[in-house]
Design an enzyme around this catalytic site. Structure first.
Site, PDB file in Angstrom:
ATOM      1  N   ALA A 119       0.867  -1.174   0.000  1.00  0.00           N
ATOM      2  CA  ALA A 119       0.000   0.000   0.000  1.00  0.00           C
ATOM      3  C   ALA A 119       0.908   1.230   0.000  1.00  0.00           C
ATOM      4  O   ALA A 119       2.069   1.164   0.399  1.00  0.00           O
ATOM      5  CB  ALA A 119      -0.887  -0.024   1.232  1.00  0.00           C
ATOM      6  N   GLU A 162       4.795  -5.242   7.058  1.00  0.00           N
ATOM      7  CA  GLU A 162       4.039  -4.237   7.822  1.00  0.00           C
ATOM      8  C   GLU A 162       4.570  -4.048   9.236  1.00  0.00           C
ATOM      9  O   GLU A 162       4.577  -2.938   9.761  1.00  0.00           O
ATOM     10  CB  GLU A 162       2.552  -4.624   7.867  1.00  0.00           C
ATOM     11  CG  GLU A 162       1.803  -4.451   6.561  1.00  0.00           C
ATOM     12  CD  GLU A 162       1.843  -5.668   5.643  1.00  0.00           C
ATOM     13  OE1 GLU A 162       2.686  -6.583   5.855  1.00  0.00           O
ATOM     14  OE2 GLU A 162       1.029  -5.704   4.707  1.00  0.00           O
TER      15      GLU A 162
HETATM   16  N1  CO8 Z   1       4.628   3.239  -0.670  1.00  0.00           N
HETATM   17  C1  CO8 Z   1       5.009   4.406  -1.200  1.00  0.00           C
HETATM   18  N2  CO8 Z   1       6.142   4.559  -1.913  1.00  0.00           N
HETATM   19  C2  CO8 Z   1       6.912   3.467  -2.086  1.00  0.00           C
HETATM   20  C3  CO8 Z   1       6.561   2.211  -1.542  1.00  0.00           C
HETATM   21  C4  CO8 Z   1       5.349   2.122  -0.806  1.00  0.00           C
HETATM   22  N3  CO8 Z   1       4.914   0.973  -0.275  1.00  0.00           N
HETATM   23  N4  CO8 Z   1       7.530   1.330  -1.866  1.00  0.00           N
HETATM   24  C5  CO8 Z   1       8.434   2.000  -2.595  1.00  0.00           C
HETATM   25  N5  CO8 Z   1       8.077   3.293  -2.728  1.00  0.00           N
HETATM   26  C6  CO8 Z   1       8.786   4.355  -3.435  1.00  0.00           C
HETATM   27  C7  CO8 Z   1      10.006   4.800  -2.641  1.00  0.00           C
HETATM   28  O1  CO8 Z   1       9.609   5.718  -1.649  1.00  0.00           O
HETATM   29  C8  CO8 Z   1      10.844   5.443  -3.723  1.00  0.00           C
HETATM   30  O2  CO8 Z   1      10.329   6.718  -4.024  1.00  0.00           O
HETATM   31  P1  CO8 Z   1      11.359   7.956  -4.227  1.00  0.00           P
HETATM   32  O3  CO8 Z   1      12.192   7.545  -5.408  1.00  0.00           O
HETATM   33  O4  CO8 Z   1      10.433   9.083  -4.509  1.00  0.00           O
HETATM   34  O5  CO8 Z   1      12.130   8.079  -2.954  1.00  0.00           O
HETATM   35  C9  CO8 Z   1      10.566   4.545  -4.934  1.00  0.00           C
HETATM   36  O6  CO8 Z   1       9.349   3.875  -4.648  1.00  0.00           O
HETATM   37  C10 CO8 Z   1      11.652   3.504  -5.160  1.00  0.00           C
HETATM   38  O7  CO8 Z   1      11.824   2.770  -3.958  1.00  0.00           O
HETATM   39  P2  CO8 Z   1      13.248   2.623  -3.231  1.00  0.00           P
HETATM   40  O8  CO8 Z   1      14.140   3.767  -3.551  1.00  0.00           O
HETATM   41  O9  CO8 Z   1      12.984   2.344  -1.788  1.00  0.00           O
HETATM   42  O10 CO8 Z   1      13.778   1.316  -3.977  1.00  0.00           O
HETATM   43  P3  CO8 Z   1      14.748   0.197  -3.391  1.00  0.00           P
HETATM   44  O11 CO8 Z   1      15.096  -0.662  -4.573  1.00  0.00           O
HETATM   45  O12 CO8 Z   1      15.866   0.803  -2.598  1.00  0.00           O
HETATM   46  O13 CO8 Z   1      13.844  -0.652  -2.361  1.00  0.00           O
HETATM   47  C11 CO8 Z   1      11.846  -1.774  -1.615  1.00  0.00           C
HETATM   48  C12 CO8 Z   1      12.701  -1.337  -2.815  1.00  0.00           C
HETATM   49  C13 CO8 Z   1      12.599  -2.828  -0.808  1.00  0.00           C
HETATM   50  C14 CO8 Z   1      10.578  -2.397  -2.179  1.00  0.00           C
HETATM   51  C15 CO8 Z   1      11.528  -0.556  -0.721  1.00  0.00           C
HETATM   52  O14 CO8 Z   1      10.996   0.473  -1.544  1.00  0.00           O
HETATM   53  C16 CO8 Z   1      10.538  -0.824   0.368  1.00  0.00           C
HETATM   54  O15 CO8 Z   1      10.889  -1.394   1.389  1.00  0.00           O
HETATM   55  N6  CO8 Z   1       9.255  -0.414   0.190  1.00  0.00           N
HETATM   56  C17 CO8 Z   1       8.228  -0.503   1.191  1.00  0.00           C
HETATM   57  C18 CO8 Z   1       7.756  -1.947   1.365  1.00  0.00           C
HETATM   58  C19 CO8 Z   1       6.709  -2.016   2.452  1.00  0.00           C
HETATM   59  O16 CO8 Z   1       6.964  -1.799   3.612  1.00  0.00           O
HETATM   60  N7  CO8 Z   1       5.472  -2.380   2.063  1.00  0.00           N
HETATM   61  C20 CO8 Z   1       4.369  -2.523   2.989  1.00  0.00           C
HETATM   62  C21 CO8 Z   1       3.529  -1.284   2.978  1.00  0.00           C
HETATM   63  S1  CO8 Z   1       2.236  -1.342   4.180  1.00  0.00           S
HETATM   64  C22 CO8 Z   1       1.016  -2.272   3.445  1.00  0.00           C
HETATM   65  O17 CO8 Z   1       1.141  -2.705   2.321  1.00  0.00           O
HETATM   66  C23 CO8 Z   1      -0.190  -2.541   4.279  1.00  0.00           C
HETATM   67  C24 CO8 Z   1      -1.343  -3.103   3.449  1.00  0.00           C
HETATM   68  C25 CO8 Z   1      -2.577  -3.079   4.308  1.00  0.00           C
HETATM   69  C26 CO8 Z   1      -3.876  -2.999   3.539  1.00  0.00           C
HETATM   70  C27 CO8 Z   1      -3.980  -1.862   2.620  1.00  0.00           C
HETATM   71  C28 CO8 Z   1      -5.397  -1.602   2.190  1.00  0.00           C
HETATM   72  C29 CO8 Z   1      -5.457  -0.763   0.977  1.00  0.00           C
END
Ligand code: CO8
Length: 260
Positions: free
Chosen positions: A67, A134
């Protein structure tokens, strides 16, 4: 399509509806607008008689990294209770009447992993990474991570994944039963599309019965499930398509299903 999509791409390919999550700048993070578009696309594809199966995919780096954390981070408990568009239609995919295949490469994290698990099966690329991180954000899965993952991979691995927030790679996901096949990154989408087109070529009423029955297995006792299966097996003999399928076999030709 009546709606102008900004977060997904939707096309029809020989009986298959192809939905591509398309927010590459944010690792396909699932924002509320994306869920709205997904709901709309699924409504359209489900209503289209020519569509027999749906494939949902992302890009080589990410199926969806969860999300949208930026959109979510300042929400209050009251906002979440009021369901301000974030959670409203996120489960739409799990209600789809037509078979849905997820083709996953790269990250399928949080809501991304949950979205993939709402599909009927997952075909993964070798670089796929699944996880429910999460817990690392001070929250928990909200659309199936603690429930579907446990049914798919069992308690020990689900506990491990959810409580540590670690990722599992494609081969671990295949061993655990989370994904049905692992394919090279170059071909995973073609493999998933071929499977979707194969399904779309079968009798639509029979496909619907069968999808429902596999889901019955997750919801009921073996005895009740076997009973439901036997009733539906008999019911296929009321269809022209069963006559055509078996006639085609004995006449050594391809069947022409009429979906009735
Ligand atoms: N939300 C918003 N932006 C994101 C997300 C995300 N989940 N994941 C990545 N991005 C963005 C980053 O902020 C970054 O943006 P910017 O370039 O503007 O800084 C861009 O995407 C590229 O990401 P990274 O630079 O971080 O890329 P990496 O290759 O270094 O890392 C990862 C990739 C490992 C995937 C890393 O981005 C990461 O850890 N992302 C978050 C993963 C996460 O924690 N997901 C869980 C989110 S909570 C959730 O899903 C709850 C669901 C509950 C129900 C929802 C109901 C609708």
């Amino acid at each position: 399509f009546g709606m102008k999509f900004e977060n997904i791409l939707v096309e029809r390919r020989q009986g298959v509806g192809l939905i591509t999550l398309d927010r590459p700048q944010a690792m396909n993070a699932l924002c509320a607008a994306l869920f709205d578009e997904l709901e709309y696309a699924l409504d359209e594809l489900e209503a289209d008689d020519k569509i027999g199966a749906i494939m949902i995919t992302g890009n080589d780096k990410a199926f969806a990294a969860g999300a949208d954390i930026r959109e979510m981070k300042d929400k209050t408990y009251q906002d979440m209770l009021a369901d301000s568009g974030l959670i409203k239609n996120s489960a739409r995919l799990s209600k789809c009447r037509k078979p849905v295949i997820a083709a996953v490469a790269g990250y399928a994290l949080g809501g991304g992993c949950e979205l993939a698990m709402m599909c009927d099966f997952i075909i993964a690329a070798e670089n796929a990474k699944f996880g429910q991180p999460e817990i690392t954000l001070g929250t928990i899965p909200g659309i199936g991570g603690s429930q579907r993952l446990t049914r798919l991979v069992g308690k020990s691995k689900a506990m491990d994944m959810c409580l540590t927030g670690r990722m599992m790679d494609a081969s671990e996901a295949e061993r655990a039963g989370l994904v049905s096949r692992v394919e090279p990154l170059e071909s995973y989408q073609q493999v998933a599309m071929a499977a979707a087109q194969q399904i779309a070529g079968y009798s639509k009423p029979v496909v619907t019965m069968l999808k429902d029955l596999v889901n019955v297995a997750l919801e009921t006792s073996l005895e009740q499930g076997l009973n439901a299966e036997l009733q539906q097996f008999k019911a296929t003999f009321a269809l022209d398509d069963q006559k055509e399928g078996m006639a085609a076999f004995t006449e050594k030709r391809q069947p022409e299903f009429k979906h009735r």
